[in-house]
Design a protein around this motif. Sequence first.
Motif: not given
Lengths: 425, 471
Positions: B91-100
């Motif tokens: 969730l944290a990574a995806q919210r930074q706009g990087v695809e997870v």
Amino acid sequence: MNKRRWQSVLIRLLCLTAALVLIWPLTPWDNAPRAVVETSPLVAICASIINRAIGFTAGIGIVFGMLSILKKRWFCRFICPTGLVLEGIVHIGLKRTSWWSRWPPLGQYAAALTLVGALIGYPVLLWLDPMAIFGSPFAIPVAGDLLSGLLAGSVLGILLPLTLLLGGVWCGRLCPLGGFQDQLAALKPIIAGGLRTFRIWVTAPPRRPGKISRSRRAVLASLFGFGLGLWGRNSGLARAASEDAPLRPPGALPEEHFAGVCIRCGNCTAACPARIIRPDITGKTGIAGLLAPTIRYDSKEYCREDCNLCTQVCPSGALQALDLATKQRYIIGEALVDTSICLLTLGKKECDACVVACPYKAIAISWDENQYISYPAVDPGKCNGCGACEIACPTNPVRAISVWSLLPDTSTAGSVVAAPRFLSG
Amino acid sequence: MADKLTRREMIRALTTGGLFTAGSMTPLAALFAQQLGPAVRGPQPPEPALPKAPATLIDGKVVQPVRELPVLRKTRILVVGGGPAGTAAALAAQRQGVEVTMVERYGHLGGLATGGLVLAIFPIYNRDGKQVIRGIGEEMMQRLDKLKFGIVDRNKPPLYPVVDAEAFKYVLADMTLQSGMHAYLNCWGVDAIIDDSGAVRGAVFESKSGRQAILADIVIDASGDGDIYAAAGAAFTKVKDNIGLVSRMGNMDEVDMTGGAEAEHASTEPVRKRPTHGAPVTQLDGKLGSQTPAPRVNWLNMKGPVADGLDVAELTSLELKHRIALWQNLEKVRQKPGHEDAFLLETAPQMGVRLTRLLDGVQILTEDMMKNGTTFKDVIGYSGAFANVAEFQIPYGALVPKKTENVLVAGRCIAADFAVANITRLIPVCWVTGEAAGIAATLCVQDQCTPRNVDIAKLQNILRQTGVYLG
Ligand SMILES: Cc1cc2nc3c(=O)[nH]c(=O)nc-3n(C[C@H](O)[C@H](O)[C@H](O)COP(=O)(O)OP(=O)(O)OC[C@H]3O[C@@H](n4cnc5c(N)ncnc54)[C@H](O)[C@@H]3O)c2cc1C
Ligand code: SF4
């Protein structure tokens, strides 16, 4: 006031200041508070009798005692800070009555009782020593609650109004150290005159007809001291035999001696940085145990693994001086687990707070395959009863793990001063 | 990254029910689309046959032939494991706009916190009762707070919140769908993919779709057991710990709820009695466990014996024995007056495996550091206070393998010694390491660096902005 009296007051003011500085403690020496109390010849001699050894500071007290043989009430005149404080009060006191001067020398009896008591390991009234009294108020701010604090300083608390009302009654008639010095001074002619003088002293008739003679009084006082000492020891033995005996600070003598040897000076209470040493006012330990220090794990503090201060400040020998490593092995008590309320055992929580808290890694989770339960198991070979587990245990009001007094070890009971118990290794 | 898969998904998304215009195309739709195929009931057109390459028996040895694996996805950040650490990371990574892409072995998210029925969330407070674990974990709890029977004992230190497993599964499913990440459930990571430099480039999975690969720039191992870093050859310490099976019982209304939260810690005895030495002597007459947010439902924790959480035979025999013991406990509970109608609501779908592998990281967090409150330049969060251990810092170095490149580690298998791992394995601390690993992975992608070269100041800045407590 003549010049000599001025000199004496000046010296005693210096002594008072020194005592304050040492006992506060404002010096870097851990055992400074102990030295202050041990300057009392009575404390020094009783402690030496009980410990079967003379420490350096006790040596000072004994030298002061010898000086008191040569010079009547030398200690009162030049050292005693309590006396100085009381004298000051006499001057502002209401009445300067001295009708009490017809009282018998109660202090001398107290000293006799105490010395005889010390011989059987129970110096009955040593807690009335003025140096012990001087130290006790320093425990007030750390005694936990106000009541026990006030009680800790109670002897001084009684002395102050007493002196206001009755003037110099304490120094004149009640003080055991004063009485002891009088006895010491009485030795001077005996020492000088030898056996003959002693015989005269022993056989001297009572001063007034119909009263008891001096020698008989001495014998009576001694017998009385012996009896009281025995009573104190027995009540201590009874306490020790109970399943829930009070926990004593590290280095403490076995329970049957502890409360008697302890002079209630409050040094350990004042020294403890964790503030877990409190004078006992619960009455649970009987009259004989009143105000003797107990360890209580009812705050957020336990007996720290990096501290041995209390063992360094005890002037009476009730707490033996222990170095840090030895103190860690001194058994204050044993941690026992009540599995019927342990959150882990009951499956209520993922709890191992006691295991995590133990500084000695003495607790591990055990698995009982038959009952299909886990429980914290304490290794008695590693547990010194420091209480870290008890204060970490989240159950309340009763902790599932708590420290209990050791049950009496029958192998050492009965000796005059049974050895404190240590973890091996 | 714009490969065929993504384009096909786009088309599917646009055609699924025609519900979405291109303008309102939410990531949510993309995820639904990814998982729903063409909705034609009945026989399907034949799929292109994959070359079969079964294992063969050669000279009594089972040999797996070299074979090419289909690539399920190419992604920026691959998170293996959807437990507290994995969900926080993804969730944290995806919210930074990087695809997870997040892959999970079971059919639900939350790991031991839901599927393991480990419902108590601790330690989140410092010594003074101030909450020091916030960020995504706090957000999850806030969402649970909005649900009826979702969570109890919030903000009541020294008590800790207890969650409802199903409510938590719902919250995590919702957050995952809303985030727009790609997720695969019932998909078991079985191997790492490494390039010739030894750096990790993705992982291999088994699922009903067979053995497939997911390629990624950065892999976050949040499997709890370090399955991926171990497969990639990273060094670790293997440990054994207690393994239990948690359960929930129903119809327990007359048991615990009366006293409310405070009764949880209440000892049943008002005055202390001197216990005997050693093993408990009294046969316990049925363990009742403690309350959950759901009325009449108690959860029963089980510590269990020490066992090897990586040994399938041991795990199996334990799981069977645990089930029998739980039923026997239920029968004892039913003998207590007022509990005649108690029933076993469920045994945890996931065995309660605590610790198995501990990473040999750039920085191994030791018991001394924990007890002395050592501070770190690369602090990425705190553990709350526990027992007499004050809140302590967790360094970024504990998430980075000593040598192996392109992997970050989060959750109970990070670099800590056994004593520290006993605390860093707890749910909220897994949130903390997960969130930090997620953000660090995005920095690797954005700054084109490896995990060990991440700009720490930048990482800490973003963590602070997202509400993580760094002291
Ligand atoms: C019985 C028990 C009681 C506990 N009690 C508490 C408590 O009261 N409070 C508390 O805070 N903590 C408690 N814990 C600890 C805590 O629950 C876990 O340590 C925590 O959930 C770990 O989080 P994680 O994300 O690192 O790992 P997990 O929760 O184990 O999550 C890992 C996820 O990865 C998945 N996974 C694993 N391997 C693979 C793979 N190869 N491929 C794909 N997916 C994979 C798993 O299915 C799982 O969903 C307890 C633990 C146990 C076992
Ligand atoms: S701390 Fe108390 S409740 Fe927790 S495991 Fe130890 S004895 Fe049991």
